[in-house]
Design an enzyme around this catalytic site. Sequence first.
Site, PDB file in Angstrom:
ATOM      1  N   ARG A  30      35.039  42.391  54.041  1.00  0.00           N
ATOM      2  CA  ARG A  30      34.733  41.337  55.029  1.00  0.00           C
ATOM      3  C   ARG A  30      33.875  40.202  54.485  1.00  0.00           C
ATOM      4  O   ARG A  30      33.197  39.525  55.261  1.00  0.00           O
ATOM      5  CB  ARG A  30      34.002  41.930  56.243  1.00  0.00           C
ATOM      6  CG  ARG A  30      34.610  43.178  56.847  1.00  0.00           C
ATOM      7  CD  ARG A  30      35.898  42.884  57.536  1.00  0.00           C
ATOM      8  NE  ARG A  30      36.345  44.044  58.318  1.00  0.00           N
ATOM      9  CZ  ARG A  30      37.631  44.357  58.466  1.00  0.00           C
ATOM     10  NH1 ARG A  30      38.579  43.617  57.914  1.00  0.00           N
ATOM     11  NH2 ARG A  30      37.983  45.392  59.186  1.00  0.00           N
TER      12      ARG A  30
ATOM     13  N   ASN B 201      42.111  39.606  53.612  1.00  0.00           N
ATOM     14  CA  ASN B 201      42.032  39.094  54.997  1.00  0.00           C
ATOM     15  C   ASN B 201      40.581  38.852  55.429  1.00  0.00           C
ATOM     16  O   ASN B 201      40.115  39.336  56.458  1.00  0.00           O
ATOM     17  CB  ASN B 201      42.761  40.009  55.987  1.00  0.00           C
ATOM     18  CG  ASN B 201      42.151  41.402  56.110  1.00  0.00           C
ATOM     19  OD1 ASN B 201      41.437  41.858  55.220  1.00  0.00           O
ATOM     20  ND2 ASN B 201      42.425  42.084  57.212  1.00  0.00           N
TER      21      ASN B 201
ATOM     22  N   ASP C 165      47.776  42.072  53.513  1.00  0.00           N
ATOM     23  CA  ASP C 165      47.440  43.261  54.305  1.00  0.00           C
ATOM     24  C   ASP C 165      46.897  42.880  55.670  1.00  0.00           C
ATOM     25  O   ASP C 165      46.116  41.948  55.806  1.00  0.00           O
ATOM     26  CB  ASP C 165      46.413  44.142  53.604  1.00  0.00           C
ATOM     27  CG  ASP C 165      46.162  45.412  54.396  1.00  0.00           C
ATOM     28  OD1 ASP C 165      47.095  46.225  54.471  1.00  0.00           O
ATOM     29  OD2 ASP C 165      45.078  45.549  54.979  1.00  0.00           O
TER      30      ASP C 165
ATOM     31  N   HIS D  97      51.771  45.775  53.337  1.00  0.00           N
ATOM     32  CA  HIS D  97      51.523  46.389  54.635  1.00  0.00           C
ATOM     33  C   HIS D  97      52.854  46.227  55.369  1.00  0.00           C
ATOM     34  O   HIS D  97      53.228  45.107  55.708  1.00  0.00           O
ATOM     35  CB  HIS D  97      50.389  45.611  55.304  1.00  0.00           C
ATOM     36  CG  HIS D  97      50.182  45.901  56.755  1.00  0.00           C
ATOM     37  ND1 HIS D  97      48.953  46.267  57.252  1.00  0.00           N
ATOM     38  CD2 HIS D  97      51.012  45.851  57.821  1.00  0.00           C
ATOM     39  CE1 HIS D  97      49.046  46.443  58.558  1.00  0.00           C
ATOM     40  NE2 HIS D  97      50.277  46.195  58.929  1.00  0.00           N
TER      41      HIS D  97
ATOM     42  N   ASN E  53      45.615  50.619  62.433  1.00  0.00           N
ATOM     43  CA  ASN E  53      46.930  50.064  62.160  1.00  0.00           C
ATOM     44  C   ASN E  53      47.297  50.335  60.707  1.00  0.00           C
ATOM     45  O   ASN E  53      46.581  49.873  59.828  1.00  0.00           O
ATOM     46  CB  ASN E  53      46.896  48.555  62.426  1.00  0.00           C
ATOM     47  CG  ASN E  53      48.274  47.973  62.508  1.00  0.00           C
ATOM     48  OD1 ASN E  53      49.244  48.700  62.647  1.00  0.00           O
ATOM     49  ND2 ASN E  53      48.357  46.662  62.403  1.00  0.00           N
TER      50      ASN E  53
ATOM     51  N   ASP F 106      41.757  52.455  53.160  1.00  0.00           N
ATOM     52  CA  ASP F 106      41.870  51.381  54.170  1.00  0.00           C
ATOM     53  C   ASP F 106      40.543  51.228  54.919  1.00  0.00           C
ATOM     54  O   ASP F 106      40.528  51.013  56.148  1.00  0.00           O
ATOM     55  CB  ASP F 106      43.025  51.621  55.149  1.00  0.00           C
ATOM     56  CG  ASP F 106      43.437  50.353  55.878  1.00  0.00           C
ATOM     57  OD1 ASP F 106      42.840  49.281  55.630  1.00  0.00           O
ATOM     58  OD2 ASP F 106      44.356  50.433  56.712  1.00  0.00           O
TER      59      ASP F 106
ATOM     60  N   HIS G 288      34.067  47.638  61.303  1.00  0.00           N
ATOM     61  CA  HIS G 288      33.960  46.782  62.494  1.00  0.00           C
ATOM     62  C   HIS G 288      32.630  47.057  63.169  1.00  0.00           C
ATOM     63  O   HIS G 288      32.150  48.197  63.157  1.00  0.00           O
ATOM     64  CB  HIS G 288      35.091  47.082  63.482  1.00  0.00           C
ATOM     65  CG  HIS G 288      36.443  46.664  63.014  1.00  0.00           C
ATOM     66  ND1 HIS G 288      36.775  45.337  62.823  1.00  0.00           N
ATOM     67  CD2 HIS G 288      37.551  47.380  62.688  1.00  0.00           C
ATOM     68  CE1 HIS G 288      38.030  45.270  62.404  1.00  0.00           C
ATOM     69  NE2 HIS G 288      38.524  46.491  62.302  1.00  0.00           N
TER      70      HIS G 288
HETATM   71  O1  DOR Z   1      43.457  49.186  61.037  1.00  0.00           O
HETATM   72  C1  DOR Z   1      43.527  48.217  60.308  1.00  0.00           C
HETATM   73  N1  DOR Z   1      42.457  47.434  60.044  1.00  0.00           N
HETATM   74  N2  DOR Z   1      44.697  47.901  59.743  1.00  0.00           N
HETATM   75  C2  DOR Z   1      44.893  46.763  59.070  1.00  0.00           C
HETATM   76  O2  DOR Z   1      45.963  46.549  58.611  1.00  0.00           O
HETATM   77  C3  DOR Z   1      43.805  45.785  58.921  1.00  0.00           C
HETATM   78  C4  DOR Z   1      42.501  46.446  59.040  1.00  0.00           C
HETATM   79  C5  DOR Z   1      41.370  45.467  59.232  1.00  0.00           C
HETATM   80  O3  DOR Z   1      41.306  44.484  58.488  1.00  0.00           O
HETATM   81  O4  DOR Z   1      40.527  45.716  60.118  1.00  0.00           O
END
Ligand code: DOR
Length: 406
Positions: free
Chosen positions: A68, A98, A155, A182, A259, A286, A290
């Site tokens: 992030r 991303n 992704d 992805h 996801n 992955d 958050h």
């Molecule tokens: O669960 C997910 N979180 N899948 C993704 O593809 C992106 C990722 C995120 O960047 O939070």
Amino acid sequence: MAAPMVSLLVRHARVVDADTDGVMDVLVRDGIITAVGRDLPAPEGGAILEAGGLTCLPAFCDLHAHFRDPGQTEKEDLASGCAAAARGGYTAVNLMANTTPVISTKTQVEDVLARARAIGLADVHQCASITRDMDGRTTNHLESLGPDVRIVSDDGHDVMDARVMLQAMTAAARLGLTVMCHCEDQNLGPLDSRLAEDLMTERNIRLARTAGCRLHIAHVSTEGAMRAVIEAKQQGARVTCEVTPHHLSLTEETPYRVNPPLRTRRDAEALVQAVAAGWVDAIATDHAPHTAAAKAAGAPGMVGLETAFGVCYTALVAPGHIALPGLTELMSRNPARILGLNKGCVAPGYDGDLVLVDLTRPWTVDARTFASKSRNTPFDGRQLTGRVVTTIRAGVVTYQDKEEQS
Ligand code: DOR
């Protein structure tokens, strides 16, 4: 005057990698493993780590993490992400693009790498996006990414337009880049997320074979997608794949948004079978941090670096699906190869990146103790076997579990 040699002798550990299993010593000099064997003499002036009762593995390499940084550093930043990696036994991570803004240029990549080098806890590879700013259309930025970028990925999204993806893959083949996919048809997803993954896995494999590029399929989660990867491998395609600890060990019965979603028991079993049969190249976390507020608002994903080894040992090795050398192939050797790193084996000539683990004492995940800034994990409170005690990068300790030391 030459710089003094930094050396570390790890003694009396059970040393396990893809080809080794026995109680031995490991000597690291100037960042590189120089000897593995019994009763190695202590180097003059070097550090000694008594590791009797512990198991020494090649440190882990994560092909799939979100730090992030820049843009959402309240969730994670390079320093906290690298600290989480060290605490999870990792010395190498491949970061997704991303971020905010999306990472699409050489300058942006160089900024992340320079800051990560200054932190010094992990070897960081930064993916650039497949389409510029993940706009789904523009690919000419691929020409000028420079030598630090080995993998490109959109992704979190995937590239919906097959013509654009084929153009990107053709450029990637010419430039020697690996395309990490992805696989998700975004239009179909809300209606049928399994079909959305299966179809895009098949499409991306087909396009990559046409373009002749190296393809890496991220977080395979369905039986159908895994079957597509296996069939492609059987036909000799240049495709590798990863699965996550959570898709191997959890099912839709756990209410947790991620996801690709947690799937059926049958899917999870198909992934475990594919791992046991040797079709899976890597386990990748992955790691998707958050804030509590973002998670409550529905953000998909979970942090994974600090639980990955325990989850995988408990789900794969303890029940006998694979043996410990096999787990080190998935968490260390193969991902290091995919990233082009001189890591992943405990043998002379490899980087001195090691992890000492305790395989005897069960432990309980407590997200409050995470080095990550985020706490979003469905594994909080779970009892696991396989705990990271010490992480060593280039012969230097980057993490030491305080409980185990006392
Ligand atoms: O669960 C997910 N979180 N899948 C993704 O593809 C992106 C990722 C995120 O960047 O939070």
